[in-house]
Write a protein that holds these residues in place. Structure first.
Motif, PDB file in Angstrom:
ATOM      1  N   ASP A   1       0.663  -1.322   0.144  1.00 17.86           N
ATOM      2  CA  ASP A   1      -0.089  -0.128  -0.120  1.00 17.86           C
ATOM      3  C   ASP A   1       0.748   1.274  -0.020  1.00 17.86           C
ATOM      4  N   SER A   2       0.416   2.456  -0.633  1.00 19.61           N
ATOM      5  CA  SER A   2       1.244   3.605  -0.613  1.00 19.61           C
ATOM      6  C   SER A   2       1.046   4.251   0.956  1.00 19.61           C
ATOM      7  N   SER A   3       0.615   3.792   1.947  1.00 22.95           N
ATOM      8  CA  SER A   3       0.637   4.621   2.931  1.00 22.95           C
ATOM      9  C   SER A   3       1.519   3.578   4.062  1.00 22.95           C
ATOM     10  N   SER A   4       2.181   4.184   4.716  1.00 21.61           N
ATOM     11  CA  SER A   4       3.188   3.460   5.651  1.00 21.61           C
ATOM     12  C   SER A   4       2.258   2.793   6.871  1.00 21.61           C
ATOM     13  N   ILE A   5       1.220   3.466   7.169  1.00 21.10           N
ATOM     14  CA  ILE A   5       0.432   3.044   8.267  1.00 21.10           C
ATOM     15  C   ILE A   5      -0.085   1.848   7.892  1.00 21.10           C
ATOM     16  N   VAL A   6      -0.769   1.658   6.504  1.00 22.47           N
ATOM     17  CA  VAL A   6      -1.204   0.194   6.020  1.00 22.47           C
ATOM     18  C   VAL A   6      -0.214  -0.687   6.125  1.00 22.47           C
ATOM     19  N   ARG A   7       0.894  -0.355   5.359  1.00 18.68           N
ATOM     20  CA  ARG A   7       1.727  -1.308   5.256  1.00 18.68           C
ATOM     21  C   ARG A   7       2.426  -1.921   6.714  1.00 18.68           C
ATOM     22  N   ALA A   8       2.681  -0.937   7.611  1.00 19.23           N
ATOM     23  CA  ALA A   8       3.011  -1.621   9.088  1.00 19.23           C
ATOM     24  C   ALA A   8       1.886  -2.408   9.483  1.00 19.23           C
ATOM     25  N   LEU A   9       0.765  -2.171   9.375  1.00 19.80           N
ATOM     26  CA  LEU A   9      -0.265  -2.983  10.081  1.00 19.80           C
ATOM     27  C   LEU A   9      -0.440  -4.181   9.217  1.00 19.80           C
ATOM     28  N   ALA A  10      -0.666  -4.255   8.087  1.00 20.58           N
ATOM     29  CA  ALA A  10      -0.362  -5.452   7.351  1.00 20.58           C
ATOM     30  C   ALA A  10       0.893  -6.254   7.571  1.00 20.58           C
ATOM     31  N   LEU A  11       1.711  -5.926   7.929  1.00 22.77           N
ATOM     32  CA  LEU A  11       3.189  -6.690   8.442  1.00 22.77           C
ATOM     33  C   LEU A  11       2.778  -7.412   9.797  1.00 22.77           C
ATOM     34  N   THR A  12       2.195  -6.588  10.537  1.00 18.54           N
ATOM     35  CA  THR A  12       1.765  -6.996  11.926  1.00 18.54           C
ATOM     36  C   THR A  12       0.724  -7.873  11.838  1.00 18.54           C
ATOM     37  N   GLY A  13      -0.230  -7.919  10.705  1.00 16.47           N
ATOM     38  CA  GLY A  13      -1.091  -9.223  10.508  1.00 16.47           C
ATOM     39  C   GLY A  13      -0.145 -10.315   9.953  1.00 16.47           C
ATOM     40  N   LEU A  14       0.565 -10.138   9.260  1.00 18.20           N
ATOM     41  CA  LEU A  14       1.290 -11.331   8.883  1.00 18.20           C
ATOM     42  C   LEU A  14       2.115 -11.979   9.847  1.00 18.20           C
ATOM     43  N   ALA A  15       2.592 -11.066  10.763  1.00 14.44           N
ATOM     44  CA  ALA A  15       3.374 -11.827  11.927  1.00 14.44           C
ATOM     45  C   ALA A  15       2.416 -12.484  12.539  1.00 14.44           C
ATOM     46  N   ALA A  16       1.326 -12.016  12.977  1.00 17.32           N
ATOM     47  CA  ALA A  16       0.050 -12.719  13.800  1.00 17.32           C
ATOM     48  C   ALA A  16      -0.225 -13.858  13.102  1.00 17.32           C
ATOM     49  N   ARG A  17      -0.364 -14.045  11.676  1.00 16.47           N
ATOM     50  CA  ARG A  17      -0.904 -15.187  11.023  1.00 16.47           C
ATOM     51  C   ARG A  17       0.111 -16.304  10.870  1.00 16.47           C
ATOM     52  N   ARG A  18       1.592 -15.939  10.928  1.00 13.90           N
ATOM     53  CA  ARG A  18       2.592 -16.959  10.964  1.00 13.90           C
ATOM     54  C   ARG A  18       2.539 -17.883   9.719  1.00 13.90           C
ATOM     55  N   SER A  19       2.126 -17.590   8.631  1.00 15.23           N
ATOM     56  CA  SER A  19       2.122 -18.484   7.647  1.00 15.23           C
ATOM     57  C   SER A  19       3.308 -18.688   6.742  1.00 15.23           C
ATOM     58  N   PRO A  20       3.814 -19.778   6.830  1.00 18.67           N
ATOM     59  CA  PRO A  20       5.109 -20.274   5.938  1.00 18.67           C
ATOM     60  C   PRO A  20       4.696 -20.026   4.557  1.00 18.67           C
ATOM     61  N   MET A  21       3.544 -19.860   4.040  1.00 14.11           N
ATOM     62  CA  MET A  21       3.278 -19.727   2.774  1.00 14.11           C
ATOM     63  C   MET A  21       3.615 -18.278   2.288  1.00 14.11           C
ATOM     64  N   THR A  22       3.821 -17.242   3.181  1.00 16.61           N
ATOM     65  CA  THR A  22       3.845 -15.780   3.040  1.00 16.61           C
ATOM     66  C   THR A  22       4.926 -15.549   1.966  1.00 16.61           C
ATOM     67  N   ASP A  23       4.549 -14.593   1.006  1.00 19.38           N
ATOM     68  CA  ASP A  23       5.383 -14.284  -0.340  1.00 19.38           C
ATOM     69  C   ASP A  23       6.932 -13.941   0.268  1.00 19.38           C
ATOM     70  N   PRO A  24       7.984 -14.595  -0.113  1.00 26.18           N
ATOM     71  CA  PRO A  24       9.349 -14.033   0.605  1.00 26.18           C
ATOM     72  C   PRO A  24       9.505 -12.595  -0.026  1.00 26.18           C
ATOM     73  N   GLN A  25       9.315 -12.557  -1.580  1.00 31.32           N
ATOM     74  CA  GLN A  25       9.577 -11.267  -1.911  1.00 31.32           C
ATOM     75  C   GLN A  25       9.069 -10.053  -1.325  1.00 31.32           C
ATOM     76  N   ILE A  26       7.882 -10.049  -0.896  1.00 29.10           N
ATOM     77  CA  ILE A  26       7.182  -9.032  -0.151  1.00 29.10           C
ATOM     78  C   ILE A  26       7.850  -8.651   1.009  1.00 29.10           C
ATOM     79  N   LEU A  27       8.279  -9.746   1.836  1.00 25.14           N
ATOM     80  CA  LEU A  27       8.938  -9.499   3.195  1.00 25.14           C
ATOM     81  C   LEU A  27      10.271  -9.015   3.040  1.00 25.14           C
ATOM     82  N   LEU A  28      11.283  -9.350   1.912  1.00 24.59           N
ATOM     83  CA  LEU A  28      12.426  -8.921   1.658  1.00 24.59           C
ATOM     84  C   LEU A  28      12.406  -7.538   1.284  1.00 24.59           C
ATOM     85  N   ALA A  29      11.501  -7.048   0.390  1.00 24.57           N
ATOM     86  CA  ALA A  29      11.114  -5.643   0.297  1.00 24.57           C
ATOM     87  C   ALA A  29      10.830  -4.804   1.269  1.00 24.57           C
ATOM     88  N   ALA A  30       9.987  -5.438   2.350  1.00 27.52           N
ATOM     89  CA  ALA A  30       9.590  -4.634   3.422  1.00 27.52           C
ATOM     90  C   ALA A  30      10.627  -4.378   4.347  1.00 27.52           C
TER      91      ALA A  30
END
Length: 540
Positions: free
Chosen positions: A418-447
């Motif tokens: 997302d263009s907003s850093s607020i949304v990006r941070a909350l989305a990453l907080t959600g990914l950490a909570a979800r703990r899915s090993p299927m998470t796209d690695p490229q998205i995390l590397l870019a973050a």
């Protein structure tokens, strides 16, 4: 011929008695009871002590769990084995005491404060042989405790021959969440309540595996087992186990004390065996009705069971089926948009506060609320995700991360871009909570390279939660978090990057952490570096 079966049982017992007398005081043949109609009741008691070192104090919580374990042999037309029905009836957990440091907390908090699972009766069947008795039913409890109990209670796998005192043997075990070995040793013959018993020791070694292995470390489990030589059944068991939950800077240390006692034993007459089979068949019919969706038929089957066999040993299982048949999910009044928005704000704030204060009990309670919101209001969340308000959009992305639908992972990943850093941070907080090993690695590397320090911080949390050490791109992730450890201008980012490296790294990364420790000036980061070095030093 009438009474032939009863005569056969009497002869069997007489042969067992003669065999027991023939054995020397230092030898014993271990086997499992295969007599049709043999029924036992055991009490399983556990006291668990959880010790947590919090930033301001040490918290010690002690709680107890009790279960009744009923088993009955049912005759089978297969020589050398018997079908055994097992029922586990769990009582609600009870918090015994809570200490903050040395201060006893009054009143004692309720079990719901610590998200302790309340079990319910369960009934299964399995085949038993003289030297193998599978444990099909276990107390319903938290997954790590259940895995430990499986390794400690599945004991009746005996050597084929008579053994001497001092004899040792091992057995590999693999259960849901645990893999390891059991080591047994026959210590001596003794007496308990007039019964000649073989005393054995049990040592369990192994590790938690799968999702449990990411947070929990198994330390040890051991027990003393008393096995009746005549009745060929468990008389008593005393054991203990320790394991640790590692959640970054917080560790929960668990000590489990296990006591199993034979509370009752009887041999059903031929007529009572027939009644017992009728009862089990009636329960099976009620379960079939319930599984097919015919709750009314299941309910009336349970009521008929009550009327016909009010004193049945299997009544807890019947009452459980009856409750499920009469349970009607309450249709809660739908929240208005304003009420739902308030719920999202409150839950998001609670999650952040719990993370900052490392209050993992609050995290668990908040997780339940967010899971319900994600599943019950999915369409509303997807609509809010299109909002022009950054904060609203971010909270919706965060909440939908708790959805039970695998496809919703893509919605959260989209929020990371997302263009907003607020949304990006909350989305990453959600990914950490979800703990899915299927998470796209490229998205995390870019973050990890994001220009916003809060986003980089949450990206480290997501990497630690979602990327296993055996990931195909683990080298790139180690390099990404190492760069933040060494050169990020924000101390909190360096600290969580150290935590991420401790989660995904290996002993080869200790040199990087030691060099960072030499140049780091922030006390909190230095403490995190020291913890990470200690953690990686002990890693294979």
């Amino acid at each position: 011929m009438p009474g032939a079966k009863s005569l056969g049982i009497a002869l069997f017992l007489a042969v067992c008695l003669m065999s027991a007398r023939a054995e020397s005081a230092e030898r014993m043949t271990f086997r499992n009871n295969l007599i049709p109609g043999h029924m036992t009741k055991h009490r399983i008691s556990r006291v668990i002590r959880r010790t947590t070192r919090l930033p301001t104090h040490q918290e010690t919580v002690s709680y107890s769990r009790r279960s009744e374990w009923v088993q009955c042999n049912v005759d089978e037309d297969k020589p050398g084995n018997v079908k055994v029905f097992q029922m586990m009836a769990d009582r609600p957990p009870k918090v015994l005491r809570v200490y903050h440091g040395k201060e006893l907390i009054k009143p004692t908090p309720d079990a719901s404060r610590y998200n302790l699972i309340s079990g319910s009766p369960s009934l299964y069947s399995a085949m038993r042989t003289p030297r193998d008795a599978t444990v099909e039913v276990l107390p319903i409890t938290e997954p790590p405790e259940q895995a430990v109990l499986a390794a400690m209670l599945d004991i009746a796998h005996w050597p084929r021959k008579r053994i001497d005192v001092g004899h040792r043997w091992q057995r590999s075990v693999d259960y849901a969440g645990f893999s390891g070995t059991q080591t047994f040793e026959f210590k001596e013959l003794g007496r308990i309540g007039g019964q000649v018993t073989g005393q054995l020791t049990l040592f369990v070694e192994g590790e938690f595996v799968g999702s449990l292995g990411r947070e929990y470390t198994f330390e040890k489990a051991q027990a003393v087992i008393y096995w009746s030589r005549l009745e060929q059944t468990l008389v008593k068991m005393e054991g203990q186990a320790t394991y640790v939950r590692d959640q970054g800077s917080r560790k929960d240390e668990y000590e489990l004390k296990l006591d199993v006692e034979l509370a009752g034993e009887k041999l059903l007459s031929e007529g009572r065996q027939a009644v017992n089979v009728k009862q089990l068949n009636a329960i099976a019919g009620a379960v079939t009705d319930l599984a097919s969706g015919d709750k009314q038929a299941a309910y009336y089957a349970c009521r008929a069971f009550h009327d016909r066999w009010p004193e049945s040993d299997w009544m807890p299982a019947v009452e459980s089926i009856e409750r499920r048949a009469t349970h009607r999910k309450k249709t809660a009044k739908r929240l208005s948009p304003r009420q739902f928005a308030k719920l999202l704000r409150k839950s998001t704030v609670a999650w952040r506060a719990a993370l900052e204060n490392e209050d993992f009990d609050l995290l668990s309670r908040t997780r339940l609320a967010l899971q319900a919101a994600a599943d019950d209001y999915r369409s509303r969340l997807r609509k809010i995700m299109k909002s022009k308000d950054d904060a609203d959009r971010g909270r919706a992305v965060f909440a939908i991360a708790f959805s039970s639908r695998p496809a919703d992972l893509a919605l959260v990943e989209k929020g990371v871009e997302d263009s907003s850093s607020i949304v990006r941070a909350l989305a990453l907080t959600g990914l950490a909570a979800r703990r899915s090993p299927m998470t796209d690695p490229q998205i995390l590397l870019a973050a990890l390279r994001d220009e916003d320090n809060l986003v980089r911080r949450r990206a480290c949390d997501a990497v630690a939660a979602c990327i296993p050490r055996e990931h195909s791109q683990i080298v790139a992730f180690v390099q990404g978090v190492t760069r933040l450890v060494k050169s990020d201008e924000t101390a909190i980012v360096r600290r969580v990057a150290v935590r991420a490296l401790a989660a995904i790294g290996s002993r080869a990364d200790i040199d990087v952490l030691q060099r960072a420790l030499e140049s780091e000036s922030d006390d909190a980061v230095r403490k995190e570096l020291q913890r990470a070095i200690k953690s990686l030093t002990g890693r294979e």
